[in-house]
Design an enzyme around this catalytic site. Structure first.
Site, PDB file in Angstrom:
ATOM      1  N   SER A 146     150.530   6.327   1.271  1.00 20.43           N
ATOM      2  CA  SER A 146     151.832   7.097   0.789  1.00 20.43           C
ATOM      3  C   SER A 146     152.373   7.305   1.945  1.00 20.43           C
ATOM      4  O   SER A 146     151.734   7.733   2.931  1.00 20.43           O
ATOM      5  CB  SER A 146     151.482   8.418  -0.004  1.00 20.43           C
ATOM      6  OG  SER A 146     152.629   9.204  -0.331  1.00 20.43           O
ATOM      7  N   TYR A 159     146.664  15.855  -0.994  1.00 17.22           N
ATOM      8  CA  TYR A 159     146.849  14.540  -1.193  1.00 17.22           C
ATOM      9  C   TYR A 159     147.210  13.785  -0.161  1.00 17.22           C
ATOM     10  O   TYR A 159     146.880  12.641   0.352  1.00 17.22           O
ATOM     11  CB  TYR A 159     148.146  14.452  -2.324  1.00 17.22           C
ATOM     12  CG  TYR A 159     148.721  13.141  -2.839  1.00 17.22           C
ATOM     13  CD1 TYR A 159     148.022  12.231  -3.562  1.00 17.22           C
ATOM     14  CD2 TYR A 159     149.901  12.826  -2.037  1.00 17.22           C
ATOM     15  CE1 TYR A 159     148.675  11.090  -3.772  1.00 17.22           C
ATOM     16  CE2 TYR A 159     150.599  11.488  -2.115  1.00 17.22           C
ATOM     17  CZ  TYR A 159     149.944  10.742  -3.176  1.00 17.22           C
ATOM     18  OH  TYR A 159     150.508   9.616  -3.466  1.00 17.22           O
TER      19      TYR A 159
END
Ligand SMILES: NC(=O)c1ccc[n+]([C@@H]2O[C@H](COP(=O)([O-])OP(=O)(O)OC[C@H]3O[C@@H](n4cnc5c(N)ncnc54)[C@H](O)[C@@H]3O)[C@@H](O)[C@H]2O)c1
Length: 275
Positions: A146, A159
């Site tokens: 990401s 995350y």
């Protein structure tokens, strides 16, 4: 339209019950790969398999929790039994938590859960896929990381750290097994809207994203799927341990880009013109 870039290949994609994963499963199959859909949610995974099959592809569903080693082992075994081997692994599944907001309020259970799925899962995928790939002389692993792994975020600390670990895992795998024919690359998507996200994603944030990407449009799951196909295919044979942002250039420019543009500034002139 298919150009058959993955003809004869066998692929596994985790978390392909929706969003980026489902579209990627469809595109992998369209390019000729046999595709195992490994998903924790059985009905979503079965629906993806039905769509791949309906489109003329070959697909297998294996109910898999990527954080559980027995599940991952079974995912690989079922794929090899059904399709005869393994060439491509796409570590796409991920999990988050609405409580993953700040360090000061972080529950260790939230941190551990996010790490468990997002770091242990891809590691287990690599651990059990690589031996099968080596039997065929090599293979390609694509880890979906990401953009959050590459910059600080106002939120998502667990995350983001987990996705940064995925990038490090990518480099370790490529370094350890590259000379035996394993290519391991990562994709760092920017914001990618899809059916599940759209109803819950705040419109203001979409607008901020639109103002900061360097394209006149936003990214779609298909953009990620096409990058996966490229990295998994022989067209990327000399690309290893790479992190490919697929984010419309979001991370390529100064963070003040949008504000400067709003002021109508093309560039700042630092030198005063001669009097
Ligand atoms: N959508 C975005 O804007 C975006 C941006 C950056 C990175 N990503 C990454 O791209 C990938 C796909 O994103 P998405 O938006 O399609 O996600 P999503 O949440 O829509 O889909 C993830 C899938 O993983 C499955 N899953 C969750 N836990 C699992 C487990 N333990 N085992 C197996 N499957 C499990 C879910 O059931 C779901 O089908 C993820 O790795 C995500 O972190 C997405």
């Amino acid at each position: 339209m298919s150009s058959g870039q993955l003809e004869g290949k066998v692929a596994i994609i985790t978390g392909a019950g929706g969003g980026i994963g489902r579209i990627t499963a469809l595109v992998l199959a369209r390019e000729g790969a046999c595709v195992t859909v490994a998903e924790i949610n059985e009905s979503l995974g079965q629906e993806t398999v039905a769509q791949v099959t309906h489109a003329g592809g070959q697909s297998l569903f294996v109910r898999t929790d990527i954080s559980q080693e027995a599940d991952v082992r079974a995912m690989i075994a079922a794929t090899v039994e059904k399709f005869g081997g393994l060439d491509i692994l796409v570590n796409n599944a991920a999990a988050g938590s609405p409580k993953d907001q700040d360090i000061l309020s972080m529950d260790v259970e939230v941190w551990d859960y996010v790490m468990l799925v997002n770091t242990r899962g891809p590691m287990l995928g690599c651990k059990h896929a690589i031996p099968e790939m080596l039997k065929r002389g090599g293979g390609a692993i694509v880890n979906i990381a990401s953009g959050s792994a590459l910059t600080g975020q106002l939120g998502l600390p667990a995350y983001s750290a987990a996705k940064a670990a995925t990038i490090s895992l990518t480099r370790s795998v490529a370094t350890l097994y590259g000379q035996q024919g394993i290519r391991c690359n990562a994709i760092a998507p920017g914001l990618i809207m899809h059916g599940r996200l759209a109803p819950v994603f705040p419109a203001e944030h979409l607008q901020i994203d639109a103002e900061n990407v360097l394209t006149p449009y936003q990214g779609t799951p298909d953009d990620i799927a096409k990058a996966v196909v490229f990295l998994a295919s022989d067209n990327a044979r000399f690309i290893n341990a790479h992190v490919l942002p697929v984010d419309g250039g979001l991370l390529a420019h100064t963070p003040t880009f949008a504000q400067a543009r709003a002021l109508g500034q093309q560039r700042v002139a630092y030198d005063a013109p001669p009097a």
